[in-house]
Scaffold this motif. Structure first.
Motif, PDB file in Angstrom:
ATOM      1  N   THR A 169       0.863  -1.184   0.000  1.00  0.00           N
ATOM      2  CA  THR A 169       0.000   0.000   0.000  1.00  0.00           C
ATOM      3  C   THR A 169       0.900   1.235   0.000  1.00  0.00           C
ATOM      4  N   ILE A 170       0.278   2.387  -0.204  1.00  0.00           N
ATOM      5  CA  ILE A 170       1.014   3.646  -0.169  1.00  0.00           C
ATOM      6  C   ILE A 170       0.767   4.291   1.186  1.00  0.00           C
ATOM      7  N   GLU A 171       1.836   4.476   1.940  1.00  0.00           N
ATOM      8  CA  GLU A 171       1.738   5.078   3.256  1.00  0.00           C
ATOM      9  C   GLU A 171       2.603   6.325   3.309  1.00  0.00           C
ATOM     10  N   LYS A 172       2.071   7.386   3.906  1.00  0.00           N
ATOM     11  CA  LYS A 172       2.847   8.616   4.034  1.00  0.00           C
ATOM     12  C   LYS A 172       2.942   9.015   5.500  1.00  0.00           C
ATOM     13  N   GLU A 173       4.108   9.556   5.838  1.00  0.00           N
ATOM     14  CA  GLU A 173       4.366  10.010   7.196  1.00  0.00           C
ATOM     15  C   GLU A 173       4.942  11.414   7.132  1.00  0.00           C
ATOM     16  N   GLU A 174       4.362  12.324   7.878  1.00  0.00           N
ATOM     17  CA  GLU A 174       4.842  13.694   7.885  1.00  0.00           C
ATOM     18  C   GLU A 174       6.108  13.778   8.739  1.00  0.00           C
ATOM     19  N   LYS A 175       7.214  14.202   8.096  1.00  0.00           N
ATOM     20  CA  LYS A 175       8.504  14.228   8.788  1.00  0.00           C
ATOM     21  C   LYS A 175       8.872  15.624   9.283  1.00  0.00           C
ATOM     22  N   ILE A 176       8.580  16.643   8.496  1.00  0.00           N
ATOM     23  CA  ILE A 176       8.844  18.027   8.902  1.00  0.00           C
ATOM     24  C   ILE A 176       7.575  18.826   8.630  1.00  0.00           C
ATOM     25  N   SER A 177       7.055  19.490   9.637  1.00  0.00           N
ATOM     26  CA  SER A 177       5.776  20.193   9.535  1.00  0.00           C
ATOM     27  C   SER A 177       5.991  21.697   9.363  1.00  0.00           C
ATOM     28  N   ASN A 178       4.923  22.357   8.913  1.00  0.00           N
ATOM     29  CA  ASN A 178       4.859  23.831   8.870  1.00  0.00           C
ATOM     30  C   ASN A 178       5.970  24.452   8.031  1.00  0.00           C
ATOM     31  N   THR A 179       6.329  23.795   6.947  1.00  0.00           N
ATOM     32  CA  THR A 179       7.288  24.393   6.026  1.00  0.00           C
ATOM     33  C   THR A 179       6.557  25.362   5.101  1.00  0.00           C
ATOM     34  N   SER A 180       7.315  26.292   4.522  1.00  0.00           N
ATOM     35  CA  SER A 180       6.733  27.216   3.553  1.00  0.00           C
ATOM     36  C   SER A 180       7.041  26.760   2.132  1.00  0.00           C
ATOM     37  N   ILE A 181       8.328  26.591   1.822  1.00  0.00           N
ATOM     38  CA  ILE A 181       8.729  26.088   0.506  1.00  0.00           C
ATOM     39  C   ILE A 181       9.686  24.920   0.730  1.00  0.00           C
ATOM     40  N   SER A 182       9.115  23.727   0.857  1.00  0.00           N
ATOM     41  CA  SER A 182       9.923  22.518   1.036  1.00  0.00           C
ATOM     42  C   SER A 182      10.739  22.296  -0.225  1.00  0.00           C
ATOM     43  N   ASN A 183      12.067  22.254  -0.084  1.00  0.00           N
ATOM     44  CA  ASN A 183      12.903  22.236  -1.277  1.00  0.00           C
ATOM     45  C   ASN A 183      14.012  21.199  -1.165  1.00  0.00           C
ATOM     46  N   GLY A 184      15.281  21.618  -1.304  1.00  0.00           N
ATOM     47  CA  GLY A 184      16.382  20.692  -1.488  1.00  0.00           C
ATOM     48  C   GLY A 184      16.517  19.636  -0.401  1.00  0.00           C
ATOM     49  N   LEU A 185      16.925  18.416  -0.827  1.00  0.00           N
ATOM     50  CA  LEU A 185      17.153  17.295   0.078  1.00  0.00           C
ATOM     51  C   LEU A 185      18.457  16.609  -0.313  1.00  0.00           C
ATOM     52  N   ALA A 186      19.171  16.082   0.693  1.00  0.00           N
ATOM     53  CA  ALA A 186      20.390  15.330   0.412  1.00  0.00           C
ATOM     54  C   ALA A 186      20.748  14.484   1.628  1.00  0.00           C
ATOM     55  N   TRP A 187      21.380  13.330   1.347  1.00  0.00           N
ATOM     56  CA  TRP A 187      21.886  12.449   2.391  1.00  0.00           C
ATOM     57  C   TRP A 187      23.384  12.240   2.191  1.00  0.00           C
ATOM     58  N   THR A 188      24.120  12.077   3.273  1.00  0.00           N
ATOM     59  CA  THR A 188      25.530  11.734   3.163  1.00  0.00           C
ATOM     60  C   THR A 188      25.683  10.319   2.615  1.00  0.00           C
ATOM     61  N   LYS A 189      26.913   9.987   2.184  1.00  0.00           N
ATOM     62  CA  LYS A 189      27.141   8.674   1.576  1.00  0.00           C
ATOM     63  C   LYS A 189      26.815   7.535   2.525  1.00  0.00           C
ATOM     64  N   LYS A 322      33.351  14.611  -7.849  1.00  0.00           N
ATOM     65  CA  LYS A 322      32.338  13.747  -8.436  1.00  0.00           C
ATOM     66  C   LYS A 322      31.114  13.695  -7.536  1.00  0.00           C
ATOM     67  N   GLY A 323      30.008  13.322  -8.137  1.00  0.00           N
ATOM     68  CA  GLY A 323      28.798  13.123  -7.367  1.00  0.00           C
ATOM     69  C   GLY A 323      28.703  11.691  -6.862  1.00  0.00           C
ATOM     70  N   VAL A 324      27.574  11.372  -6.279  1.00  0.00           N
ATOM     71  CA  VAL A 324      27.278  10.009  -5.840  1.00  0.00           C
ATOM     72  C   VAL A 324      26.025   9.544  -6.573  1.00  0.00           C
ATOM     73  N   ARG A 325      25.901   8.248  -6.734  1.00  0.00           N
ATOM     74  CA  ARG A 325      24.725   7.709  -7.439  1.00  0.00           C
ATOM     75  C   ARG A 325      23.458   7.995  -6.642  1.00  0.00           C
ATOM     76  N   GLY A 326      22.477   8.529  -7.327  1.00  0.00           N
ATOM     77  CA  GLY A 326      21.204   8.782  -6.677  1.00  0.00           C
ATOM     78  C   GLY A 326      20.439   7.501  -6.414  1.00  0.00           C
ATOM     79  N   HIS A 327      19.526   7.562  -5.488  1.00  0.00           N
ATOM     80  CA  HIS A 327      18.710   6.379  -5.147  1.00  0.00           C
ATOM     81  C   HIS A 327      17.427   6.365  -5.978  1.00  0.00           C
ATOM     82  N   ALA A 328      16.996   5.179  -6.314  1.00  0.00           N
ATOM     83  CA  ALA A 328      15.729   4.992  -7.020  1.00  0.00           C
ATOM     84  C   ALA A 328      14.633   4.658  -6.012  1.00  0.00           C
ATOM     85  N   ALA A 329      13.407   4.957  -6.368  1.00  0.00           N
ATOM     86  CA  ALA A 329      12.257   4.616  -5.526  1.00  0.00           C
ATOM     87  C   ALA A 329      11.949   3.130  -5.636  1.00  0.00           C
TER      88      ALA A 329
END
Length: 334
Positions: A169-189, A322-329
């Protein structure tokens, strides 16, 4: 042809080690209204990106420079396109507040693009729309939403950042609330740190990240644009490199900022020939080319004449990183 544009810039800088480094910037696509959300697809050697308010998905081929596109009918915006793991030409798309599974037709076939509408993020709130998103190392989709007014301004604190899991099933969880313009995301290696931008705050925030549960905690400010009055605009999209340093697009700031999130110090600032810089991703056969998306949405006719390449995707080469390989869904639906 884009390759004939006489707009390749050679820029020089001196690092703290007093070593002279050169990099080049060139446009690789024609300008569109508001290019955003770039993703490099390694097995295809292509950059996928979107035109947000003319809801269209584009892809640019590294080997040929060819650009192809598909428009989403009956939508006002598109914010997210993420490849789906273990598939060919299949993507998660966030348009308005709809989550789609998209299959891109094969080249030179008579197939039509396939859209399967899977869910709405907030069905009772039609003014909500997706803005930016990526997948984490476990294939969960992190997707920001905001509240858009008719004049394209944004309601303060009208959005949030979701983690969406698709496993039966598709499940969603709110991780950060009350944002105005939710934008860039990144994780360390090592996926132990998560970085996030709420553009109106003009900051990059960092969190400790539990990759198993997806929990984030211990919020800290790793970069504050207010501490750098020489830099204009607001932080928009961002990408991380293989040294765990961030590359942040400045919307309205004519630049991409390369910064060390551990120290908060700027490594370099790269000027882009467009005022409104929206996002970036690493790509190319060696993952050493930075592809930068830009916008002409807020430029009047006179300003567009001064910035004829605004809205293009630019390639920045010879950066020395260099960059790092992005993750797929990961998509497992029953």
């Amino acid at each position: 042809m884009i390759g004939t544009f006489l707009c390749t810039f050679s820029l020089w800088l001196f690092t703290s080690l007093n070593v002279c480094a050169a990099y080049t910037i060139k446009p690789v696509t024609p300008p569109i209204q508001h290019s955003e959300g770039p993703h490099w697809i390694e097995n295809q050697q292509m950059v996928y990106y979107v035109d947000t308010f003319r809801p269209t998905i584009y892809r640019w081929e590294y080997s040929t420079g060819k650009v192809s596109s598909h428009r989403l009918d009956h939508h006002d915006s598109i914010g997210i396109i993420i490849p789906i793991k273990d598939t060919e030409d299949e993507f998660v798309v966030g348009a308005d507040q709809d989550i789609y599974r998209l299959k891109w037709p094969k080249e030179d076939s008579n197939e039509k693009i396939e859209f399967v509408n899977l869910a709405k993020v907030q069905p009772t709130k039609s003014e909500k729309q997706f803005n930016d998103g990526k997948a984490d190392c476990h294939g969960r989709i992190w997707a920001g939403v905001l509240t858009r007014n008719e004049d394209l301004t944004v309601q303060p604190h009208g959005g949030c950042l979701y983690m969406v899991t698709v496993n039966g099933t598709i499940e969603k969880e709110e991780k950060i609330s009350n944002t105005s313009i939710s934008n860039g995301l990144a994780w360390t290696k090592d996926s132990k740190k998560f970085y996030f931008i709420d553009s109106t705050e003009r900051t990059v925030t960092g969190y400790d990240y539990d990759q198993t549960s997806g929990e984030i905690e211990n919020k800290t400010t790793v970069f504050n644009l207010a501490d750098h009055p020489d830099l204009k605009g607001i932080p928009d999209g961002m990408i991380i490199d293989d040294e765990d340093n961030l590359w942040v697009a400045l919307f309205g700031g004519t630049s991409v900022v390369h910064l060390n999130p551990s120290t908060g110090k700027i490594i370099k600032v790269i000027t882009i020939p467009a005022t409104y810089v929206t996002s970036a991703c690493f790509g190319g056969p060696e993952l050493d080319v930075l592809y930068v998306t830009t916008s002409r949405l807020h430029l009047n006719e006179t300003e567009q004449l001064k910035e004829p390449l605004a809205g293009s995707v630019f390639a920045i080469e010879d950066l020395g990183v260099k960059g790092v390989r992005g993750h797929a869904a990961i998509f497992n639906l029953s």
